[in-house]
Design a protein around this motif. Structure first.
Motif, PDB file in Angstrom:
ATOM      1  N   HIS A 122      -7.245  -3.292   7.761  1.00 51.79           N
ATOM      2  CA  HIS A 122      -6.792  -3.984   6.562  1.00 51.79           C
ATOM      3  C   HIS A 122      -6.010  -5.224   6.978  1.00 51.79           C
ATOM      4  O   HIS A 122      -4.871  -5.135   7.439  1.00 51.79           O
ATOM      5  N   MET A 123      -6.611  -6.389   6.772  1.00 52.74           N
ATOM      6  CA  MET A 123      -6.011  -7.650   7.207  1.00 52.74           C
ATOM      7  C   MET A 123      -5.114  -8.211   6.094  1.00 52.74           C
ATOM      8  O   MET A 123      -5.346  -9.290   5.559  1.00 52.74           O
ATOM      9  N   HIS A 124      -4.099  -7.450   5.763  1.00 55.40           N
ATOM     10  CA  HIS A 124      -3.230  -7.774   4.623  1.00 55.40           C
ATOM     11  C   HIS A 124      -1.951  -8.448   5.109  1.00 55.40           C
ATOM     12  O   HIS A 124      -1.431  -8.106   6.178  1.00 55.40           O
ATOM     13  N   PRO A 125      -1.412  -9.394   4.324  1.00 59.62           N
ATOM     14  CA  PRO A 125      -0.154 -10.030   4.723  1.00 59.62           C
ATOM     15  C   PRO A 125       0.994  -9.051   4.955  1.00 59.62           C
ATOM     16  O   PRO A 125       1.818  -9.263   5.850  1.00 59.62           O
ATOM     17  N   VAL A 126       1.062  -7.980   4.173  1.00 62.98           N
ATOM     18  CA  VAL A 126       2.136  -6.993   4.349  1.00 62.98           C
ATOM     19  C   VAL A 126       2.071  -6.351   5.726  1.00 62.98           C
ATOM     20  O   VAL A 126       3.093  -5.978   6.304  1.00 62.98           O
ATOM     21  N   ALA A 127       0.853  -6.229   6.266  1.00 64.56           N
ATOM     22  CA  ALA A 127       0.677  -5.668   7.605  1.00 64.56           C
ATOM     23  C   ALA A 127       0.839  -6.732   8.684  1.00 64.56           C
ATOM     24  O   ALA A 127       0.675  -6.443   9.876  1.00 64.56           O
ATOM     25  N   GLY A 128       1.129  -7.966   8.281  1.00 70.73           N
ATOM     26  CA  GLY A 128       1.278  -9.052   9.241  1.00 70.73           C
ATOM     27  C   GLY A 128      -0.037  -9.555   9.796  1.00 70.73           C
ATOM     28  O   GLY A 128      -0.078 -10.174  10.857  1.00 70.73           O
ATOM     29  N   LYS A 129      -1.136  -9.328   9.034  1.00 67.64           N
ATOM     30  CA  LYS A 129      -2.454  -9.676   9.554  1.00 67.64           C
ATOM     31  C   LYS A 129      -3.202 -10.676   8.670  1.00 67.64           C
ATOM     32  O   LYS A 129      -4.388 -10.914   8.877  1.00 67.64           O
ATOM     33  N   ASP A 185      -6.874   2.336   8.563  1.00 59.05           N
ATOM     34  CA  ASP A 185      -6.859   0.908   8.238  1.00 59.05           C
ATOM     35  C   ASP A 185      -5.941   0.103   9.159  1.00 59.05           C
ATOM     36  O   ASP A 185      -5.741  -1.090   8.954  1.00 59.05           O
ATOM     37  N   GLY A 186      -5.379   0.755  10.175  1.00 55.93           N
ATOM     38  CA  GLY A 186      -4.530   0.059  11.123  1.00 55.93           C
ATOM     39  C   GLY A 186      -3.121  -0.209  10.622  1.00 55.93           C
ATOM     40  O   GLY A 186      -2.325  -0.852  11.308  1.00 55.93           O
ATOM     41  N   TYR A 187      -2.807   0.325   9.448  1.00 54.51           N
ATOM     42  CA  TYR A 187      -1.466   0.117   8.881  1.00 54.51           C
ATOM     43  C   TYR A 187      -0.969   1.387   8.190  1.00 54.51           C
ATOM     44  O   TYR A 187       0.010   1.980   8.600  1.00 54.51           O
ATOM     45  N   GLN A 188      -1.679   1.839   7.163  1.00 53.25           N
ATOM     46  CA  GLN A 188      -1.298   3.059   6.456  1.00 53.25           C
ATOM     47  C   GLN A 188      -1.803   4.314   7.158  1.00 53.25           C
ATOM     48  O   GLN A 188      -1.215   5.384   7.022  1.00 53.25           O
ATOM     49  N   GLY A 189      -2.913   4.209   7.871  1.00 48.36           N
ATOM     50  CA  GLY A 189      -3.462   5.372   8.555  1.00 48.36           C
ATOM     51  C   GLY A 189      -3.818   6.486   7.587  1.00 48.36           C
ATOM     52  O   GLY A 189      -4.413   6.245   6.538  1.00 48.36           O
ATOM     53  N   GLU A 190      -3.431   7.721   7.920  1.00 45.24           N
ATOM     54  CA  GLU A 190      -3.754   8.867   7.077  1.00 45.24           C
ATOM     55  C   GLU A 190      -2.973   8.865   5.763  1.00 45.24           C
ATOM     56  O   GLU A 190      -3.381   9.500   4.788  1.00 45.24           O
ATOM     57  N   ARG A 191      -1.872   8.129   5.711  1.00 48.47           N
ATOM     58  CA  ARG A 191      -0.996   8.168   4.537  1.00 48.47           C
ATOM     59  C   ARG A 191      -1.688   7.698   3.260  1.00 48.47           C
ATOM     60  O   ARG A 191      -1.364   8.162   2.164  1.00 48.47           O
ATOM     61  N   LEU A 192      -2.648   6.784   3.383  1.00 46.09           N
ATOM     62  CA  LEU A 192      -3.214   6.175   2.187  1.00 46.09           C
ATOM     63  C   LEU A 192      -4.622   5.644   2.456  1.00 46.09           C
ATOM     64  O   LEU A 192      -4.828   4.921   3.433  1.00 46.09           O
ATOM     65  N   PRO A 193      -5.593   5.986   1.607  1.00 47.77           N
ATOM     66  CA  PRO A 193      -6.951   5.455   1.765  1.00 47.77           C
ATOM     67  C   PRO A 193      -7.072   4.076   1.102  1.00 47.77           C
ATOM     68  O   PRO A 193      -7.519   3.953  -0.031  1.00 47.77           O
ATOM     69  N   THR A 194      -6.662   3.031   1.823  1.00 41.21           N
ATOM     70  CA  THR A 194      -6.776   1.695   1.243  1.00 41.21           C
ATOM     71  C   THR A 194      -8.241   1.255   1.143  1.00 41.21           C
ATOM     72  O   THR A 194      -8.550   0.305   0.430  1.00 41.21           O
ATOM     73  N   GLN A 195      -9.113   1.941   1.855  1.00 39.07           N
ATOM     74  CA  GLN A 195     -10.563   1.761   1.731  1.00 39.07           C
ATOM     75  C   GLN A 195     -11.170   3.146   1.813  1.00 39.07           C
ATOM     76  O   GLN A 195     -10.730   3.978   2.593  1.00 39.07           O
TER      77      GLN A 195
END
Length: 230
Positions: A178-185, A120-130
């Motif tokens: 993941h275009m999330h504010p926490v990721a700065g996106k 997802d460009g932020y969590q990577g392998e750590r977490l399946p945000t999708q």
């Protein structure tokens, strides 16, 4: 009929529809997957959602407001018999890799029963945000998110279930950003603030931890049995 249905619960962000449709078209996703927006009937932007949707996308209206996971589970369970696999994406997840939907379907067919997710460009392998999972898991558990949470910790629960059942696969070359504010996106808005507030965190964390203590083992056992049968 497409093999994969990706469900996007959304509220108050009709502008996200056109952006998602554009990225789906650019990555040839409609050849293998269907995009479904699950929205609330009382959403003030309901009409705008319908105007933005493409002819290839489903617009599914929940009669009354439900938390995100409840919307997702309701749609997934209702349509599980119609698809090989069901996926989740937020309205801020944008696929970037051409052929990503075919890759998901091919990997899940090979696994028989399982779960896949990309970078997802932020969590990577750590977490399946999708993620996407075979429909037999949804049918067996009676839900798509194993833990009884409302919004947060759903990705943690999917990861825990997949690891416990030995059936989750990370695809690092598939990017669903993941275009999330926490990721700065992304830009913070009322919906982000509501679902990321302290009360929501506390409520979902408690539900997730109870499931880990009391429900994870039984759910993983059910999924492992599906794997033996597939």
């Amino acid at each position: 009929m497409a093999d994969l249905l990706v469900i996007v619960p959304s509220r108050g962000r009709p502008e996200s529809v056109a952006r998602l449709v554009e990225t789906w078209e650019a990555t040839d996703a409609y050849a293998h997957a269907r995009l479904a927006f699950a929205i609330d009937g009382d959403d003030p932007h309901h009409a705008a959602y319908e105007r933005q949707a493409s002819a290839q996308s489903l617009m599914l209206t929940i009669v009354r407001w439900l938390p995100m996971v409840h919307k997702l589970d309701r749609v997934a369970v209702g349509l599980a018999t119609d698809y090989l696999a069901l996926g989740f994406a937020g309205d801020d997840h944008l696929p970037r890799t051409p052929g990503w939907a075919k890759r998901y379907v091919d990997e899940l067919r090979q696994m028989g029963t399982g779960i896949v997710y990309g970078d997802d460009g932020y969590q990577g392998e750590r977490l399946p945000t999708q993620w996407a999972m075979t429909a037999d898991i949804v049918q067996a558990l009676g839900r798509m998110v194993p833990a009884p949470v409302e919004h947060l910790y759903c990705d943690n629960a999917v990861l825990e279930l997949g690891r416990a059942a030995g059936c989750i696969r990370y695809l690092p070359d598939v990017v669903v950003e993941h275009m999330h504010p926490v990721a700065g996106k992304g830009v913070d808005d009322e919906q982000y603030r509501r679902v990321n507030g302290r009360a929501q965190y506390d409520r979902d964390r408690r539900a997730y931890q109870r499931w880990r203590r009391g429900g994870l083992r039984a759910d993983a056992r059910q999924v492992r049995e599906l794997r033996r049968q597939s």
